[in-house]
Motif scaffolding. Sequence first.
Motif, PDB file in Angstrom:
ATOM      1  N   ASP A   1      78.770  62.157   7.994  1.00 29.88           N
ATOM      2  CA  ASP A   1      78.620  63.295   6.707  1.00 29.88           C
ATOM      3  C   ASP A   1      78.734  64.747   7.216  1.00 29.88           C
ATOM      4  O   ASP A   1      79.317  65.422   6.786  1.00 29.88           O
ATOM      5  CB  ASP A   1      77.268  63.171   5.778  1.00 29.88           C
ATOM      6  CG  ASP A   1      77.581  61.739   5.000  1.00 29.88           C
ATOM      7  OD1 ASP A   1      78.633  61.493   4.742  1.00 29.88           O
ATOM      8  OD2 ASP A   1      76.358  61.413   4.370  1.00 29.88           O
TER       9      ASP A   1
ATOM     10  N   GLY B   1      82.036  65.454   8.366  1.00 31.46           N
ATOM     11  CA  GLY B   1      82.882  65.736   7.351  1.00 31.46           C
ATOM     12  C   GLY B   1      82.791  66.908   6.487  1.00 31.46           C
ATOM     13  O   GLY B   1      83.622  67.764   6.194  1.00 31.46           O
ATOM     14  N   ASN B   2      81.581  67.477   6.194  1.00 34.79           N
ATOM     15  CA  ASN B   2      81.116  68.533   5.572  1.00 34.79           C
ATOM     16  C   ASN B   2      81.682  69.867   6.437  1.00 34.79           C
ATOM     17  O   ASN B   2      82.052  70.661   5.820  1.00 34.79           O
ATOM     18  CB  ASN B   2      79.834  68.682   5.003  1.00 34.79           C
ATOM     19  CG  ASN B   2      79.169  67.710   4.308  1.00 34.79           C
ATOM     20  OD1 ASN B   2      79.945  67.229   3.501  1.00 34.79           O
ATOM     21  ND2 ASN B   2      77.827  67.196   4.259  1.00 34.79           N
TER      22      ASN B   2
ATOM     23  N   THR C   1      87.943  64.424   6.554  1.00 42.33           N
ATOM     24  CA  THR C   1      86.604  63.395   6.867  1.00 42.33           C
ATOM     25  C   THR C   1      87.034  62.099   7.478  1.00 42.33           C
ATOM     26  O   THR C   1      86.782  61.768   8.461  1.00 42.33           O
ATOM     27  CB  THR C   1      86.257  63.177   5.312  1.00 42.33           C
ATOM     28  OG1 THR C   1      85.853  64.356   4.761  1.00 42.33           O
ATOM     29  CG2 THR C   1      84.874  62.504   5.511  1.00 42.33           C
TER      30      THR C   1
ATOM     31  N   ASP D   1      85.806  61.374  11.026  1.00 45.20           N
ATOM     32  CA  ASP D   1      85.110  60.212  11.236  1.00 45.20           C
ATOM     33  C   ASP D   1      85.309  59.212  12.477  1.00 45.20           C
ATOM     34  O   ASP D   1      84.501  59.107  13.245  1.00 45.20           O
ATOM     35  CB  ASP D   1      85.180  59.086   9.954  1.00 45.20           C
ATOM     36  CG  ASP D   1      84.511  59.679   8.950  1.00 45.20           C
ATOM     37  OD1 ASP D   1      83.604  60.591   8.908  1.00 45.20           O
ATOM     38  OD2 ASP D   1      84.501  59.115   7.907  1.00 45.20           O
TER      39      ASP D   1
ATOM     40  N   ASP E   1      82.390  56.541   2.825  1.00 43.43           N
ATOM     41  CA  ASP E   1      83.522  57.433   2.545  1.00 43.43           C
ATOM     42  C   ASP E   1      83.942  57.421   1.369  1.00 43.43           C
ATOM     43  O   ASP E   1      84.345  58.225   0.421  1.00 43.43           O
ATOM     44  CB  ASP E   1      84.573  57.451   3.654  1.00 43.43           C
ATOM     45  CG  ASP E   1      84.273  58.275   4.876  1.00 43.43           C
ATOM     46  OD1 ASP E   1      83.190  59.126   5.052  1.00 43.43           O
ATOM     47  OD2 ASP E   1      84.991  57.841   5.893  1.00 43.43           O
TER      48      ASP E   1
ATOM     49  N   THR F   1      77.864  63.283  -2.173  1.00 43.74           N
ATOM     50  CA  THR F   1      78.124  62.361  -1.141  1.00 43.74           C
ATOM     51  C   THR F   1      76.832  62.031  -0.578  1.00 43.74           C
ATOM     52  O   THR F   1      76.573  60.750  -0.352  1.00 43.74           O
ATOM     53  CB  THR F   1      78.955  62.975   0.249  1.00 43.74           C
ATOM     54  OG1 THR F   1      80.113  63.364  -0.674  1.00 43.74           O
ATOM     55  CG2 THR F   1      79.191  62.015   1.033  1.00 43.74           C
TER      56      THR F   1
END
Lengths: 443, 443
Positions: A318, A321-322, A422, A426, B318, B422
């Motif tokens: 997360d 991704g953020n 993302t 990942d 995701d 999320t």
Amino acid sequence: MNERIIELVMQKKFSLLKEELNEMMAVDIAEVFDELDKKNSIILFRLLSKDLASDVFSYLSGQQRKDIVEAIHETKLNEIIEELYFDDMIDFLEEMPANVVKKILITATDEERKLINQFLNYPENSAGSLMTIEYVDLKKEMTVKKALEHIKKTGVDKETIYTCYVLNEKRKLEGIVSLRKLVLLEDHLLIEDIMNEDYISCTTLDDQEEIAGLFKKYDLLTVPVVDKEARLVGIITIDDIVDVIEQENTEDFQKMAAMSPNDEEYLFSNVFSLARKRVLWLAILLVTATFTEMIIGKFESILTAVHVLAASIPMLMDTAGNAGAQSSTLIIRGIALGEVELTDYLKVFWKEFRVSSIVGSSLAAINLIRMIVLGTEMAVALTVSITLLLTIMMAKVIGGTLPIVAKKLKLDPAIMAGPLITTIVDVMALLVYFNIAGFLIGF
Amino acid sequence: MNERIIELVMQKKFSLLKEELNEMMAVDIAEVFDELDKKNSIILFRLLSKDLASDVFSYLSGQQRKDIVEAIHETKLNEIIEELYFDDMIDFLEEMPANVVKKILITATDEERKLINQFLNYPENSAGSLMTIEYVDLKKEMTVKKALEHIKKTGVDKETIYTCYVLNEKRKLEGIVSLRKLVLLEDHLLIEDIMNEDYISCTTLDDQEEIAGLFKKYDLLTVPVVDKEARLVGIITIDDIVDVIEQENTEDFQKMAAMSPNDEEYLFSNVFSLARKRVLWLAILLVTATFTEMIIGKFESILTAVHVLAASIPMLMDTAGNAGAQSSTLIIRGIALGEVELTDYLKVFWKEFRVSSIVGSSLAAINLIRMIVLGTEMAVALTVSITLLLTIMMAKVIGGTLPIVAKKLKLDPAIMAGPLITTIVDVMALLVYFNIAGFLIGF
């Protein structure tokens, strides 16, 4: 306000209603229709005066227009359409079923019909689809006084009179004069001597986003649209450009959230069409997730041995991704606003590298403290924190540069946003994580 | 174009340069400054004619203006500032160091100084901070002819003459007349009889986003700003509103990507300030990830027994996050454009419920096929697919309704976007996953 009108409709107080409607602005009346059913919409529409009716009509949604067209008499419909500006009429014809369009075309003159067909053929989102033909044309031999008289005679039906277009006998655009100049300058001056020949213009097939860019850069109120022979075919006004700007922004928001763009209002959209716009990208992203599964499968032995490592996978993914989405959003927005150019690739790379080292080390430190407080083993806490630093850096550099690469490849930068970054990040986060774990904890 | 100017600067061909500059638009010249160093910027600026200099100046960035202010003579600076429109001058004063502001205020008259101080005190993003004072004022006793003569005499320095404001002796706004009407109507008519008294207006403290909404809804070119006593204090023009619209969109993009808003251009922003804007939300989201760790910790026994379950965690999280982000983005955008209201809560809930069942079952089906093709055990493939269906549904319903709840609580809907959804959805996805695994695979 709206409640009062709805109440009056329900109580069938029609004469009072007529009075109230005449005091209101067309766009406000149009809002009332959103809250009425079909039957009452038609009743309300019939109560509008002729002038107001076509104004209100131009603000209604496609479905509302269809309902009204079905219900009102042909002569009344023709009256309304005659009052519409040409661009609003084209918008209306585009959404009507073929038989309605046919009926309307029958009442038009040959010349009108030709023009309507030409306009209906301009591609969506092109200058041609935005323009209108109600502009003021002047001749360069006119004096200021003559020009003002000409405007007084012909200006009533024009969408704007604030910019006037100087045409020769072949309708070639020779220059532009603002009404400001005409009003402020002396009566005896010749248009030829005061017109601006270095005007900004566009052609019928130019993309609306580029045209919006011209309005923003040069603070324009209108822009002339010319054909290949530099003949004036129409003008685009700022009010339509404001709508284009919001529409383009909405599209970018949608693409960046992994949806196919859709310019219908949410509440008026069909459930299946909403679902269709969303499934495609989710499915693509889901299938690419096969990579993350393969990686976890490959490093299963580490997870089995130190199962506490599994617990941090969601947090790592997360955060990476953020972090990537932050960078890609800034750059995509910068490209859309013309602030970031393709040639800025290295500048962005270097800036994201520095920003991400600061962000990455701060978060790694915060996380280290957090995990120690929670009583995590030092080797694991270190593994997670170092992974965090490295993946944030990778995520930000990739997130910042990938939209530029997309633009270079003539792809839409907006599809490189959050969700796609993302997925890429990942895979990298997991690879880094397990390798560092292998090194620090030892396998 | 830009390259040619830069070349001429480098070759010090000043007289040729002067000629070329006089042919160019101010905003295009301002762009050249982005590619020059400080020394050459000052040389180029000195070459500009007086009129052009202040125009170009109004398009430069804060740092570029500071460099020029330091280098040019005070008299020249005062000349430039006198030529600026009032709103551009206020913007300029706001970014200059106190000693420069002081120097400029010394040369101003008492009345000007009072006005400047008043304008400098309007809060950022308020109507007061956007408005300018160069408008045309008329009296209601004037005839159309008289009004046009008045405009001819006073109009040159006005930012716009297309909308004129009818004031009484106390400067109270009594009505509005467009130049369009003045030019099209008969000379002998009285302003009183043709002015529009039902005009749209705003007050100095109104938020710029609301004002942009007025421009969009009513297709305005200007809006008058009045004080509590309905006296006209300034006007806001559409070119500034176009900038506001883009600025508000940029802020929403930034907030939705978990950043604190920042209205500096990316390439001109300091690395530390960029990092600061990004760390806060990442840190908050990281700390809340403690929940996901706790859940995985709690269900460790399932993961140890069926370690293949770990492999699907990234994909599940995701997809759920993306699905939630799609819905929250659509609703946040709908709220921003005024298409979705607080009272639409149940409509959104029901629509997202239906859309998400379609999207969820499609993806569950795709995933089931994918996993069977990859040779996954049936029980595991079913567990993952059912989790997918349920979490997509939860994610979309929560993603769609949370922004409305935020708005109801007077929070900014945009911060409820992707990243926050999320994190919430991750926790739920894991809980659903392990419970279904427990049920289907049995623990």
